[in-house]
Design a protein around this motif. Sequence first.
Motif, PDB file in Angstrom:
ATOM      1  N   ASP A   1       0.819  -1.209   0.000  1.00 41.54           N
ATOM      2  CA  ASP A   1       0.000   0.000   0.000  1.00 41.54           C
ATOM      3  C   ASP A   1       0.855   1.263   0.000  1.00 41.54           C
ATOM      4  O   ASP A   1       0.503   2.245  -0.645  1.00 41.54           O
ATOM      5  CB  ASP A   1      -0.946   0.004   1.190  1.00 41.54           C
ATOM      6  N   THR A   2       1.969   1.247   0.703  1.00 40.45           N
ATOM      7  CA  THR A   2       2.826   2.436   0.726  1.00 40.45           C
ATOM      8  C   THR A   2       3.450   2.679  -0.645  1.00 40.45           C
ATOM      9  O   THR A   2       3.494   3.815  -1.110  1.00 40.45           O
ATOM     10  CB  THR A   2       3.917   2.327   1.817  1.00 40.45           C
ATOM     11  N   ARG A   3       3.899   1.622  -1.289  1.00 37.51           N
ATOM     12  CA  ARG A   3       4.499   1.777  -2.627  1.00 37.51           C
ATOM     13  C   ARG A   3       3.453   2.273  -3.627  1.00 37.51           C
ATOM     14  O   ARG A   3       3.722   3.150  -4.444  1.00 37.51           O
ATOM     15  CB  ARG A   3       5.098   0.439  -3.078  1.00 37.51           C
ATOM     16  N   ALA A   4       2.268   1.691  -3.570  1.00 35.91           N
ATOM     17  CA  ALA A   4       1.192   2.117  -4.470  1.00 35.91           C
ATOM     18  C   ALA A   4       0.824   3.576  -4.226  1.00 35.91           C
ATOM     19  O   ALA A   4       0.569   4.325  -5.175  1.00 35.91           O
ATOM     20  CB  ALA A   4      -0.030   1.217  -4.296  1.00 35.91           C
ATOM     21  N   HIS A   5       0.817   3.970  -2.967  1.00 31.94           N
ATOM     22  CA  HIS A   5       0.495   5.363  -2.630  1.00 31.94           C
ATOM     23  C   HIS A   5       1.540   6.301  -3.222  1.00 31.94           C
ATOM     24  O   HIS A   5       1.213   7.307  -3.865  1.00 31.94           O
ATOM     25  CB  HIS A   5       0.409   5.541  -1.117  1.00 31.94           C
ATOM     26  N   ALA A   6       2.804   5.993  -3.030  1.00 34.00           N
ATOM     27  CA  ALA A   6       3.878   6.830  -3.574  1.00 34.00           C
ATOM     28  C   ALA A   6       3.817   6.881  -5.096  1.00 34.00           C
ATOM     29  O   ALA A   6       3.995   7.945  -5.698  1.00 34.00           O
ATOM     30  CB  ALA A   6       5.240   6.307  -3.106  1.00 34.00           C
ATOM     31  N   ASP A   7       3.538   5.745  -5.734  1.00 37.61           N
ATOM     32  CA  ASP A   7       3.440   5.707  -7.190  1.00 37.61           C
ATOM     33  C   ASP A   7       2.286   6.578  -7.689  1.00 37.61           C
ATOM     34  O   ASP A   7       2.417   7.285  -8.689  1.00 37.61           O
ATOM     35  CB  ASP A   7       3.261   4.276  -7.686  1.00 37.61           C
ATOM     36  N   GLN A   8       1.140   6.510  -6.997  1.00 38.63           N
ATOM     37  CA  GLN A   8      -0.013   7.328  -7.389  1.00 38.63           C
ATOM     38  C   GLN A   8       0.321   8.815  -7.240  1.00 38.63           C
ATOM     39  O   GLN A   8      -0.009   9.626  -8.106  1.00 38.63           O
ATOM     40  CB  GLN A   8      -1.227   6.984  -6.527  1.00 38.63           C
ATOM     41  N   TRP A   9       0.982   9.169  -6.148  1.00 40.03           N
ATOM     42  CA  TRP A   9       1.363  10.561  -5.895  1.00 40.03           C
ATOM     43  C   TRP A   9       2.319  11.059  -6.982  1.00 40.03           C
ATOM     44  O   TRP A   9       2.119  12.128  -7.558  1.00 40.03           O
ATOM     45  CB  TRP A   9       1.992  10.656  -4.502  1.00 40.03           C
ATOM     46  N   LEU A  10       3.351  10.272  -7.278  1.00 38.48           N
ATOM     47  CA  LEU A  10       4.316  10.659  -8.316  1.00 38.48           C
ATOM     48  C   LEU A  10       3.641  10.782  -9.677  1.00 38.48           C
ATOM     49  O   LEU A  10       3.893  11.732 -10.424  1.00 38.48           O
ATOM     50  CB  LEU A  10       5.457   9.643  -8.391  1.00 38.48           C
ATOM     51  N   ALA A  11       2.769   9.838 -10.016  1.00 43.53           N
ATOM     52  CA  ALA A  11       2.071   9.876 -11.307  1.00 43.53           C
ATOM     53  C   ALA A  11       1.202  11.124 -11.414  1.00 43.53           C
ATOM     54  O   ALA A  11       1.134  11.751 -12.481  1.00 43.53           O
ATOM     55  CB  ALA A  11       1.230   8.618 -11.489  1.00 43.53           C
ATOM     56  N   GLY A  12       0.532  11.488 -10.336  1.00 42.78           N
ATOM     57  CA  GLY A  12      -0.282  12.704 -10.335  1.00 42.78           C
ATOM     58  C   GLY A  12       0.539  13.942 -10.617  1.00 42.78           C
ATOM     59  O   GLY A  12       0.153  14.801 -11.423  1.00 42.78           O
ATOM     60  N   TRP A  13       1.688  14.032  -9.973  1.00 41.86           N
ATOM     61  CA  TRP A  13       2.559  15.192 -10.208  1.00 41.86           C
ATOM     62  C   TRP A  13       3.099  15.193 -11.634  1.00 41.86           C
ATOM     63  O   TRP A  13       3.143  16.238 -12.279  1.00 41.86           O
ATOM     64  CB  TRP A  13       3.704  15.233  -9.199  1.00 41.86           C
ATOM     65  N   HIS A  14       3.515  14.033 -12.114  1.00 41.84           N
ATOM     66  CA  HIS A  14       4.062  13.967 -13.471  1.00 41.84           C
ATOM     67  C   HIS A  14       3.019  14.341 -14.516  1.00 41.84           C
ATOM     68  O   HIS A  14       3.349  14.933 -15.544  1.00 41.84           O
ATOM     69  CB  HIS A  14       4.655  12.584 -13.759  1.00 41.84           C
ATOM     70  N   ALA A  15       1.764  14.015 -14.248  1.00 42.60           N
ATOM     71  CA  ALA A  15       0.676  14.355 -15.170  1.00 42.60           C
ATOM     72  C   ALA A  15       0.157  15.780 -14.933  1.00 42.60           C
ATOM     73  O   ALA A  15      -0.697  16.242 -15.678  1.00 42.60           O
ATOM     74  CB  ALA A  15      -0.467  13.357 -15.008  1.00 42.60           C
ATOM     75  N   ARG A  16       0.675  16.427 -13.904  1.00 44.50           N
ATOM     76  CA  ARG A  16       0.180  17.759 -13.496  1.00 44.50           C
ATOM     77  C   ARG A  16      -1.327  17.712 -13.257  1.00 44.50           C
ATOM     78  O   ARG A  16      -2.064  18.621 -13.587  1.00 44.50           O
ATOM     79  CB  ARG A  16       0.558  18.822 -14.518  1.00 44.50           C
ATOM     80  N   ASP A  17      -1.759  16.605 -12.644  1.00 41.22           N
ATOM     81  CA  ASP A  17      -3.165  16.358 -12.345  1.00 41.22           C
ATOM     82  C   ASP A  17      -3.374  16.580 -10.851  1.00 41.22           C
ATOM     83  O   ASP A  17      -3.186  15.657 -10.043  1.00 41.22           O
ATOM     84  CB  ASP A  17      -3.526  14.931 -12.754  1.00 41.22           C
ATOM     85  N   LEU A  18      -3.766  17.788 -10.493  1.00 42.76           N
ATOM     86  CA  LEU A  18      -3.894  18.140  -9.083  1.00 42.76           C
ATOM     87  C   LEU A  18      -4.964  17.302  -8.386  1.00 42.76           C
ATOM     88  O   LEU A  18      -4.809  16.958  -7.209  1.00 42.76           O
ATOM     89  CB  LEU A  18      -4.179  19.638  -8.929  1.00 42.76           C
TER      90      LEU A  18
ATOM     91  N   LEU B   1       0.276   7.205   6.729  1.00 41.17           N
ATOM     92  CA  LEU B   1      -1.015   6.917   6.119  1.00 41.17           C
ATOM     93  C   LEU B   1      -2.072   6.611   7.173  1.00 41.17           C
ATOM     94  O   LEU B   1      -1.763   6.032   8.216  1.00 41.17           O
ATOM     95  CB  LEU B   1      -0.897   5.730   5.165  1.00 41.17           C
ATOM     96  N   ASP B   2      -3.310   7.002   6.883  1.00 44.33           N
ATOM     97  CA  ASP B   2      -4.413   6.660   7.775  1.00 44.33           C
ATOM     98  C   ASP B   2      -4.932   5.263   7.456  1.00 44.33           C
ATOM     99  O   ASP B   2      -4.399   4.587   6.551  1.00 44.33           O
ATOM    100  CB  ASP B   2      -5.528   7.724   7.725  1.00 44.33           C
ATOM    101  N   GLN B   3      -5.967   4.831   8.136  1.00 50.84           N
ATOM    102  CA  GLN B   3      -6.493   3.475   7.950  1.00 50.84           C
ATOM    103  C   GLN B   3      -7.088   3.255   6.567  1.00 50.84           C
ATOM    104  O   GLN B   3      -7.310   2.124   6.148  1.00 50.84           O
ATOM    105  CB  GLN B   3      -7.531   3.139   9.038  1.00 50.84           C
ATOM    106  N   HIS B   4      -7.326   4.335   5.809  1.00 50.82           N
ATOM    107  CA  HIS B   4      -7.868   4.226   4.457  1.00 50.82           C
ATOM    108  C   HIS B   4      -6.779   4.327   3.385  1.00 50.82           C
ATOM    109  O   HIS B   4      -7.084   4.333   2.193  1.00 50.82           O
ATOM    110  CB  HIS B   4      -8.912   5.311   4.217  1.00 50.82           C
ATOM    111  N   GLY B   5      -5.528   4.438   3.817  1.00 52.08           N
ATOM    112  CA  GLY B   5      -4.426   4.516   2.871  1.00 52.08           C
ATOM    113  C   GLY B   5      -4.173   5.905   2.319  1.00 52.08           C
ATOM    114  O   GLY B   5      -3.495   6.057   1.306  1.00 52.08           O
ATOM    115  N   HIS B   6      -4.686   6.934   2.974  1.00 54.32           N
ATOM    116  CA  HIS B   6      -4.456   8.321   2.561  1.00 54.32           C
ATOM    117  C   HIS B   6      -3.410   8.969   3.470  1.00 54.32           C
ATOM    118  O   HIS B   6      -3.316   8.626   4.658  1.00 54.32           O
ATOM    119  CB  HIS B   6      -5.749   9.141   2.642  1.00 54.32           C
ATOM    120  N   ALA B   7      -2.676   9.899   2.926  1.00 51.68           N
ATOM    121  CA  ALA B   7      -1.662  10.610   3.718  1.00 51.68           C
ATOM    122  C   ALA B   7      -2.362  11.477   4.756  1.00 51.68           C
ATOM    123  O   ALA B   7      -3.097  12.396   4.421  1.00 51.68           O
ATOM    124  CB  ALA B   7      -0.784  11.458   2.816  1.00 51.68           C
TER     125      ALA B   7
END
Length: 137
Positions: free
Chosen positions: A21-38, A119-125
């Motif tokens: 879950d931590t790796r997936a979270h970091a990957d999602q965060w990085l992908a969002g920034w790379h796509a400039r998708d706030l 991360l909280d219990q839902h996997g959000h920062a």
Amino acid sequence: MTAINIPSRTIHADWILIDMDTRAHADQWLAGWHARDLDAVMACYSDDVDFAAPTVVTRWERPDGRLRGKAELRRHFERGMHLAPELTFTEEAFLTSPGGYALFYRRENGNRALDVVELDQHGHAARVRAFYEQAQQ
């Protein structure tokens, strides 16, 4: 406790997920920034996120460097995207801990940063502390 190794993932025999879950979270965060998708970036955070960074001090004149909640954080990131239209992050290291991780990365301007994320219990920062090698706007 016996560990089962899956490429880039470790699961203990009692099925407590250690880093997937931590790796997936970091990957999602990085992908969002790379796509400039706030919206994609903001989906990584809890509604009541507690965020602290030196950029908060410089952008918002808050001596404690803290923002609370998604609305404040969104404004902060919008300003960051405006100040750095070519913003990119290149991962240098990913470190895990129960319930969170640390992501060490290099920005497009050469500045290195470390984000420590709980991360909280839902996997959000829920709690984030950002550290910069050099002063950053």
